[in-house]
Write a protein that holds these residues in place. Structure first.
Motif, PDB file in Angstrom:
ATOM      1  N   VAL A  42       0.833  -1.202   0.000  1.00  0.00           N
ATOM      2  CA  VAL A  42       0.000   0.000   0.000  1.00  0.00           C
ATOM      3  C   VAL A  42       0.870   1.256   0.000  1.00  0.00           C
ATOM      4  O   VAL A  42       2.048   1.222   0.382  1.00  0.00           O
ATOM      5  CB  VAL A  42      -0.940   0.042   1.228  1.00  0.00           C
ATOM      6  N   ASP A  43       0.279   2.356  -0.411  1.00  0.00           N
ATOM      7  CA  ASP A  43       0.932   3.657  -0.302  1.00  0.00           C
ATOM      8  C   ASP A  43       0.843   4.083   1.162  1.00  0.00           C
ATOM      9  O   ASP A  43      -0.245   4.162   1.733  1.00  0.00           O
ATOM     10  CB  ASP A  43       0.227   4.670  -1.216  1.00  0.00           C
ATOM     11  N   GLY A  44       1.990   4.352   1.776  1.00  0.00           N
ATOM     12  CA  GLY A  44       2.011   4.675   3.192  1.00  0.00           C
ATOM     13  C   GLY A  44       1.329   5.984   3.534  1.00  0.00           C
ATOM     14  O   GLY A  44       0.944   6.189   4.681  1.00  0.00           O
ATOM     15  N   ASN A  45       1.164   6.849   2.565  1.00  0.00           N
ATOM     16  CA  ASN A  45       0.525   8.136   2.831  1.00  0.00           C
ATOM     17  C   ASN A  45      -0.976   8.110   2.565  1.00  0.00           C
ATOM     18  O   ASN A  45      -1.750   8.694   3.321  1.00  0.00           O
ATOM     19  CB  ASN A  45       1.184   9.231   1.990  1.00  0.00           C
ATOM     20  N   GLY A  47      -2.812   5.070   1.767  1.00  0.00           N
ATOM     21  CA  GLY A  47      -3.448   3.790   2.072  1.00  0.00           C
ATOM     22  C   GLY A  47      -3.948   3.059   0.834  1.00  0.00           C
ATOM     23  O   GLY A  47      -4.477   1.956   0.933  1.00  0.00           O
ATOM     24  N   TYR A 110       8.592   4.348  -6.251  1.00  0.00           N
ATOM     25  CA  TYR A 110       8.868   4.466  -4.817  1.00  0.00           C
ATOM     26  C   TYR A 110      10.284   3.974  -4.510  1.00  0.00           C
ATOM     27  O   TYR A 110      10.794   3.071  -5.189  1.00  0.00           O
ATOM     28  CB  TYR A 110       7.899   3.595  -4.010  1.00  0.00           C
ATOM     29  N   THR A 132       1.552  -6.592   5.562  1.00  0.00           N
ATOM     30  CA  THR A 132       1.212  -5.372   4.839  1.00  0.00           C
ATOM     31  C   THR A 132       2.483  -4.547   4.741  1.00  0.00           C
ATOM     32  O   THR A 132       3.168  -4.334   5.748  1.00  0.00           O
ATOM     33  CB  THR A 132       0.131  -4.564   5.576  1.00  0.00           C
ATOM     34  N   PRO A 134       3.977  -0.936   3.551  1.00  0.00           N
ATOM     35  CA  PRO A 134       3.752   0.416   3.048  1.00  0.00           C
ATOM     36  C   PRO A 134       4.968   0.906   2.256  1.00  0.00           C
ATOM     37  O   PRO A 134       6.112   0.664   2.643  1.00  0.00           O
ATOM     38  CB  PRO A 134       3.571   1.232   4.327  1.00  0.00           C
ATOM     39  N   PHE A 136       6.700   4.469   0.593  1.00  0.00           N
ATOM     40  CA  PHE A 136       6.653   5.914   0.790  1.00  0.00           C
ATOM     41  C   PHE A 136       7.383   6.600  -0.357  1.00  0.00           C
ATOM     42  O   PHE A 136       8.573   6.358  -0.577  1.00  0.00           O
ATOM     43  CB  PHE A 136       7.301   6.296   2.120  1.00  0.00           C
ATOM     44  N   LEU A 156       8.993   4.095   8.338  1.00  0.00           N
ATOM     45  CA  LEU A 156       8.131   3.002   8.795  1.00  0.00           C
ATOM     46  C   LEU A 156       7.834   3.131  10.286  1.00  0.00           C
ATOM     47  O   LEU A 156       6.703   2.925  10.729  1.00  0.00           O
ATOM     48  CB  LEU A 156       8.794   1.654   8.504  1.00  0.00           C
ATOM     49  N   TRP A 159       5.174   5.552  10.765  1.00  0.00           N
ATOM     50  CA  TRP A 159       3.921   5.034  10.208  1.00  0.00           C
ATOM     51  C   TRP A 159       3.251   4.046  11.168  1.00  0.00           C
ATOM     52  O   TRP A 159       2.032   3.961  11.246  1.00  0.00           O
ATOM     53  CB  TRP A 159       4.212   4.380   8.870  1.00  0.00           C
TER      54      TRP A 159
END
Length: 197
Positions: A42-45, A47, A110, A132, A134, A136, A156, A159
């Motif tokens: 997923v995109d950490g910013n 979701g 990324y 999961t 993420p 960034f 991370l 996050w």
């Protein structure tokens, strides 16, 4: 019994007794060469799921002949790495420990990410893992000596404060596994503490 048969039988009996006393029992059983892993990138910013990310196992120096395992995330950001097992003759040992598999996650949009899955060894049973990961976009992608994924791990750590304790667990050891610089480790934990306040 002939003296020749006795000369072979005695060492076998002694070795068998030694193995039993040490807790090692010869058995024929299924062993897992690779545990099944599923997950989501997923995109950490935002979701949002990330498709087209490559998930690849990192071959460790002590096992250079290990074939890397690879998967690509789909439109929902999901990926699957099936398990591999075989049935054969093994020495069953009661002692167990945690074995780690390290993963590198790459995507053209990324900086690289890392993750870890841990299973109980010896791997006599199937232990599916779900992670999961993420990614960034806005982090420094430069390498840091003795802590190659420092910038990712620091991001991370921040996050993680959005997750409950159980959801954080798969990431905790990853923050240290790839870092061998005590000062950098302190900075990673400091980032997590800032995220918790």
């Amino acid at each position: 019994m002939s003296s020749l048969k006795k000369s072979f039988a005695c060492p076998l009996i002694i070795v068998s007794l030694m193995l039993l006393l040490a807790g090692c029992i010869p058995t024929i059983q299924r062993m897992w060469d690779a545990q099944p892993v599923t997950g989501t990138v997923v995109d950490g910013n935002t979701g949002e799921p990330i498709s087209g990310a490559t998930i690849r196992s990192i071959t460790l120096a002590e096992d250079p002949e290990q074939t890397p395992r690879t998967a690509i995330s789909n439109a929902k950001g999901e990926f699957t790495l099936p398990g591999e097992s075989h049935i054969g003759f093994h020495m069953a040992m009661p002692a167990s420990y945690m074995a780690s598999t390290h993963w590198k996650i790459s995507h053209p949009d990324y900086p690289d990410a890392v993750a870890e899955t841990r299973t109980i060894a010896p791997p006599t049973g199937e232990q599916p893992r779900n992670i999961t990961v993420p990614l960034f976009a806005e982090i420094n992608a430069s390498k840091v000596q003795d802590c190659p994924y420092f910038h990712y791990q620091q991001q991370l750590a921040q996050w993680l404060h959005h997750l409950d304790e159980e959801a954080r667990y798969p990431f905790q050891d990853s923050m240290l596994t790839f870092c061998h610089d005590s000062e950098r480790i302190e900075q990673i934990f400091a980032a997590q503490e800032r995220g918790n306040h």
